[in-house]
Design an enzyme around this catalytic site. Structure first.
Site, PDB file in Angstrom:
ATOM      1  CG  HIS A   1      -2.059   0.917   1.234  1.00  0.00           C
ATOM      2  ND1 HIS A   1      -2.438   1.695   0.184  1.00  0.00           N
ATOM      3  CD2 HIS A   1      -2.899   1.258   2.247  1.00  0.00           C
ATOM      4  CE1 HIS A   1      -3.473   2.464   0.523  1.00  0.00           C
ATOM      5  NE2 HIS A   1      -3.764   2.221   1.787  1.00  0.00           N
TER       6      HIS A   1
ATOM      7  CG  HIS B   1      -4.132   0.652  -8.269  1.00  0.00           C
ATOM      8  ND1 HIS B   1      -5.476   0.626  -8.020  1.00  0.00           N
ATOM      9  CD2 HIS B   1      -3.594   1.555  -7.418  1.00  0.00           C
ATOM     10  CE1 HIS B   1      -5.758   1.498  -7.060  1.00  0.00           C
ATOM     11  NE2 HIS B   1      -4.633   2.074  -6.671  1.00  0.00           N
TER      12      HIS B   1
ATOM     13  CG  ASP C   1       2.975   4.351  -3.853  1.00  0.00           C
ATOM     14  OD1 ASP C   1       2.080   3.494  -3.698  1.00  0.00           O
ATOM     15  OD2 ASP C   1       3.019   5.414  -3.201  1.00  0.00           O
TER      16      ASP C   1
HETATM   17  C1  SDX Z   1      -1.395   2.134  -3.311  1.00  0.00           C
HETATM   18  O1  SDX Z   1      -6.136   0.782  -3.353  1.00  0.00           O
HETATM   19  C2  SDX Z   1      -5.641   1.942  -3.544  1.00  0.00           C
HETATM   20  O2  SDX Z   1      -6.312   2.830  -4.054  1.00  0.00           O
HETATM   21  C3  SDX Z   1      -4.202   2.127  -3.083  1.00  0.00           C
HETATM   22  C4  SDX Z   1      -3.530   3.438  -3.475  1.00  0.00           C
HETATM   23  C5  SDX Z   1      -4.170   4.614  -2.775  1.00  0.00           C
HETATM   24  O3  SDX Z   1      -4.057   5.742  -3.282  1.00  0.00           O
HETATM   25  O4  SDX Z   1      -4.701   4.425  -1.663  1.00  0.00           O
HETATM   26  O5  SDX Z   1      -3.627   3.632  -4.875  1.00  0.00           O
HETATM   27  C6  SDX Z   1      -2.065   3.454  -3.065  1.00  0.00           C
HETATM   28  O6  SDX Z   1      -1.374   1.314  -2.422  1.00  0.00           O
HETATM   29  C7  SDX Z   1      -0.832   1.821  -4.669  1.00  0.00           C
HETATM   30  C8  SDX Z   1      -0.245   0.358  -4.784  1.00  0.00           C
HETATM   31  C9  SDX Z   1       1.176   0.371  -4.196  1.00  0.00           C
HETATM   32  N1  SDX Z   1       1.699  -1.007  -4.095  1.00  0.00           N
HETATM   33  C10 SDX Z   1       2.663  -1.459  -4.936  1.00  0.00           C
HETATM   34  O7  SDX Z   1       3.112  -0.803  -5.874  1.00  0.00           O
HETATM   35  C11 SDX Z   1       3.177  -2.860  -4.594  1.00  0.00           C
HETATM   36  C12 SDX Z   1       3.330  -3.688  -5.899  1.00  0.00           C
HETATM   37  N2  SDX Z   1       1.979  -3.926  -6.393  1.00  0.00           N
HETATM   38  C13 SDX Z   1       1.368  -5.221  -6.092  1.00  0.00           C
HETATM   39  O8  SDX Z   1       1.702  -5.729  -4.817  1.00  0.00           O
HETATM   40  C14 SDX Z   1      -0.106  -5.264  -6.459  1.00  0.00           C
HETATM   41  O9  SDX Z   1      -0.200  -4.808  -7.749  1.00  0.00           O
HETATM   42  C15 SDX Z   1      -1.119  -4.532  -5.608  1.00  0.00           C
HETATM   43  C16 SDX Z   1      -1.015  -4.874  -4.169  1.00  0.00           C
HETATM   44  C17 SDX Z   1      -0.989  -3.051  -5.765  1.00  0.00           C
HETATM   45  C18 SDX Z   1      -2.512  -4.937  -6.123  1.00  0.00           C
HETATM   46  O10 SDX Z   1      -2.690  -6.265  -5.776  1.00  0.00           O
HETATM   47  P1  SDX Z   1      -3.972  -7.091  -6.317  1.00  0.00           P
HETATM   48  O11 SDX Z   1      -5.015  -6.199  -6.856  1.00  0.00           O
HETATM   49  O12 SDX Z   1      -4.339  -8.045  -5.243  1.00  0.00           O
HETATM   50  O13 SDX Z   1      -3.379  -7.798  -7.573  1.00  0.00           O
HETATM   51  P2  SDX Z   1      -2.877  -9.264  -7.559  1.00  0.00           P
HETATM   52  O14 SDX Z   1      -1.861  -9.436  -6.481  1.00  0.00           O
HETATM   53  O15 SDX Z   1      -4.060 -10.166  -7.568  1.00  0.00           O
HETATM   54  O16 SDX Z   1      -2.131  -9.340  -8.970  1.00  0.00           O
HETATM   55  C19 SDX Z   1      -2.789  -9.807 -10.134  1.00  0.00           C
HETATM   56  C20 SDX Z   1      -1.683 -10.463 -10.938  1.00  0.00           C
HETATM   57  C21 SDX Z   1      -0.942 -11.549 -10.158  1.00  0.00           C
HETATM   58  O17 SDX Z   1      -0.420 -12.489 -11.083  1.00  0.00           O
HETATM   59  P3  SDX Z   1      -1.321 -13.836 -11.458  1.00  0.00           P
HETATM   60  O18 SDX Z   1      -1.708 -14.456 -10.126  1.00  0.00           O
HETATM   61  O19 SDX Z   1      -2.494 -13.322 -12.248  1.00  0.00           O
HETATM   62  O20 SDX Z   1      -0.358 -14.697 -12.277  1.00  0.00           O
HETATM   63  O21 SDX Z   1      -0.678  -9.491 -11.259  1.00  0.00           O
HETATM   64  C22 SDX Z   1       0.552  -9.850 -10.639  1.00  0.00           C
HETATM   65  C23 SDX Z   1       0.226 -10.817  -9.526  1.00  0.00           C
HETATM   66  O22 SDX Z   1       1.315 -11.688  -9.284  1.00  0.00           O
HETATM   67  N3  SDX Z   1       1.124  -8.610 -10.098  1.00  0.00           N
HETATM   68  C24 SDX Z   1       2.411  -8.271 -10.184  1.00  0.00           C
HETATM   69  C25 SDX Z   1       2.512  -7.004  -9.608  1.00  0.00           C
HETATM   70  N4  SDX Z   1       1.300  -6.609  -9.178  1.00  0.00           N
HETATM   71  C26 SDX Z   1       0.445  -7.609  -9.485  1.00  0.00           C
HETATM   72  N5  SDX Z   1       3.469  -8.925 -10.693  1.00  0.00           N
HETATM   73  C27 SDX Z   1       4.673  -8.297 -10.613  1.00  0.00           C
HETATM   74  N6  SDX Z   1       4.845  -7.062 -10.075  1.00  0.00           N
HETATM   75  C28 SDX Z   1       3.789  -6.400  -9.557  1.00  0.00           C
HETATM   76  N7  SDX Z   1       3.949  -5.192  -9.012  1.00  0.00           N
END
Ligand code: SDX
Length: 435
Positions: free
Chosen positions: A267, A309, A370
């Site tokens: 997050h 996201h 971010d």
């Molecule tokens: C913020 O919600 C909000 O609005 C948050 C925010 C706000 O203003 O409040 O926007 C602020 O928190 C932004 C996000 C910051 N976090 C990161 O940048 C951390 C890296 N991102 C990931 O951890 C992830 O993308 C999340 C946590 C942001 C979202 O997670 P989800 O929606 O649960 O997505 P997921 O884990 O189900 O991913 C879907 C697929 C998966 O692969 P498969 O299972 O389909 O094979 O996408 C892949 C994930 O492995 N994936 C990534 C990835 N993010 C998702 N693979 C590699 N790198 C990534 N960053």
């Protein structure tokens, strides 16, 4: 207009229930499942709330497919270009853009509340010097309720606004003092002749030994960054604030819970993690594709921080604006900005390489808010461990506006999700000698 209904049929028993479809002013419709358990005996199952609306709200609207973000109907691009963080705070809290006199009164009200009780200083002494500033923020903000018993009637709309103003006003002071304490520097008090962003930078970097002039470039960039981080619908930390507030806990405790939730690298902690990732990439000397491949490897916990996201399945509109700010700031800084240019170029190249990769394209993984923000913070001289503190500072108005909206809803009730129990069925206690 007749109500739209959907019917859930239990084919095992033939029982069915008609559920009303609730219409939004924008975005997806929702199925009102509130009577599902009572009439059909089923819970809905949605870990992570992928398909669940936890509340109604009038504050912020997102469209993940179109990359739309609006505060009270106003597009984030227009607010970033024309508004100020104080004006956006008024808009989020009160629902309308202020008249000039309303904005002046609001800003003066914030400035008048930006001091902390002198006793709060002693709270910092309880922390280790190397404590992460987010730990300090959680502790000090949570403790603020000890100082404001006079305005804690959360059912009084006016007292809710006073608490909201206090939290918005005091966050920069608490945040800057967290940094000063860690550095072993004396605390600097806020000044009424400075803007909100100027005050924060002044409290962060001013020295008692010489005058300190806030760089207007930094103040302007910070003001826009705070606008972009101010609210974001029902994200993890905002949902935490709502759930905490639903028990009628005081707003300082609810915001402290939100700060704790924001701290996680999935997050708000991602802005700090992005810089660590970029530095690791640069120090490794390995090609970017090596890290993109690691991010795709399910056996590797490495992810591209700042990418992906839950809602945005196209560009995060905030990331687009922040990338522009980063470019302009580094150019305007000239030689002073050059040391960060390599980080910025690496980030842009990483974005290009990832967005050409089918893994990221097929999953709609784009840079989020971010991905570039930390480079701007570094250019301002803000240390890594203060990045998420800045996010919390900026998001406080969103948290407290959402809390205020919930507490003003006569239908508001304590949040209490249920579960799908998959543990042991009933069994008798086994005496020690029989185990
Ligand atoms: C913020 O919600 C909000 O609005 C948050 C925010 C706000 O203003 O409040 O926007 C602020 O928190 C932004 C996000 C910051 N976090 C990161 O940048 C951390 C890296 N991102 C990931 O951890 C992830 O993308 C999340 C946590 C942001 C979202 O997670 P989800 O929606 O649960 O997505 P997921 O884990 O189900 O991913 C879907 C697929 C998966 O692969 P498969 O299972 O389909 O094979 O996408 C892949 C994930 O492995 N994936 C990534 C990835 N993010 C998702 N693979 C590699 N790198 C990534 N960053």
């Amino acid at each position: 207009m007749s109500k739209q209904m959907v019917t859930v049929i239990d084919h095992a028993t033939g029982k069915q229930v008609d559920l009303e479809v609730l219409n939004p002013t924008d975005g997806p419709k929702t199925i009102d499942v509130r009577k599902l358990y009572k009439e059909l005996g089923y819970f809905t199952f949605d870990p992570g709330f992928m398909s669940t609306a936890s509340c109604w709200s009038k504050i912020t609207y997102l469209d993940g497919e179109k990359g739309i973000l609006r505060y009270r109907g106003y597009p984030i691009e227009q607010l970033a270009e024309h508004s100020s963080y104080m004006e956006v705070c008024y808009l989020l809290l009160h629902g309308e853009l202020p008249q000039a006199d309303e904005l002046h009164t609001f800003e003066e009200g914030i400035k008048d509340r930006s001091m902390l009780h002198e006793a709060v200083k002693s709270f910092y002494n309880g922390f280790r010097r190397d404590a992460h500033p987010m730990a300090t923020m959680v502790g000090v903000v949570g403790a603020l309720s000890a100082f404001y018993h006079d305005h804690l009637n959360i059912h009084d709309p006016e007292q809710r606004i006073v608490s909201a103003m206090r939290l918005i006003a005091k966050m920069p002071t608490i945040a800057a003092w967290s940094y000063r304490y860690a550095k072993g520097w004396p605390f600097v008090y806020p000044r009424k002749d400075l803007s909100y962003a100027e005050n924060f930078l002044h409290m962060m970097f001013a020295s008692p030994m010489e005058p300190y002039d806030v760089d207007p470039l930094f103040a302007k960039a910070l003001d826009v960054i705070m606008i972009l981080h101010a609210d974001h619908e029902q994200n993890a930390s905002t949902s935490t604030v709502r759930l905490t507030g639903s028990s009628e806990a005081n707003p300082y405790a609810a915001v402290a819970a939100g700060i704790a939730a924001l701290w996680g690298p999935a997050h708000g902690g991602a802005n700090e993690a992005v810089i660590r990732m970029l530095n690791d990439i640069l120090e490794s000397g390995k090609p970017l594709q090596h890290f993109v491949d690691r991010a795709k490897d399910k056996n590797d916990r490495f992810r591209l921080m700042g990418f992906g996201h839950r809602v945005y399945k196209s560009f995060d509109p905030r990331a687009v604006i922040i990338r522009q700010i980063c470019h302009q700031l580094l150019n305007n800084l000239g030689p002073q900005g050059r040391q960060y240019q390599k980080l910025f170029e690496t980030a842009m190249e990483l974005e290009r390489v990832a967005l050409e990769d089918d893994y990221f394209k097929s999953r709609n993984l784009y840079p989020n808010v971010d991905f570039y923000s930390g480079i701007i913070f570094l250019a301002m001289g803000i240390p890594l461990n203060m990045f998420t503190v800045l996010f919390a500072l900026s998001r406080t108005v969103g948290w407290i506006s959402q809390w205020n909206e919930m507490m003003g809803d006569p239908q508001s009730r304590i949040g209490r999700p249920r579960q799908l129990y998959i543990g042991e069925t009933e069994r008798d206690y086994t005496p020690m000698e029989a185990r």
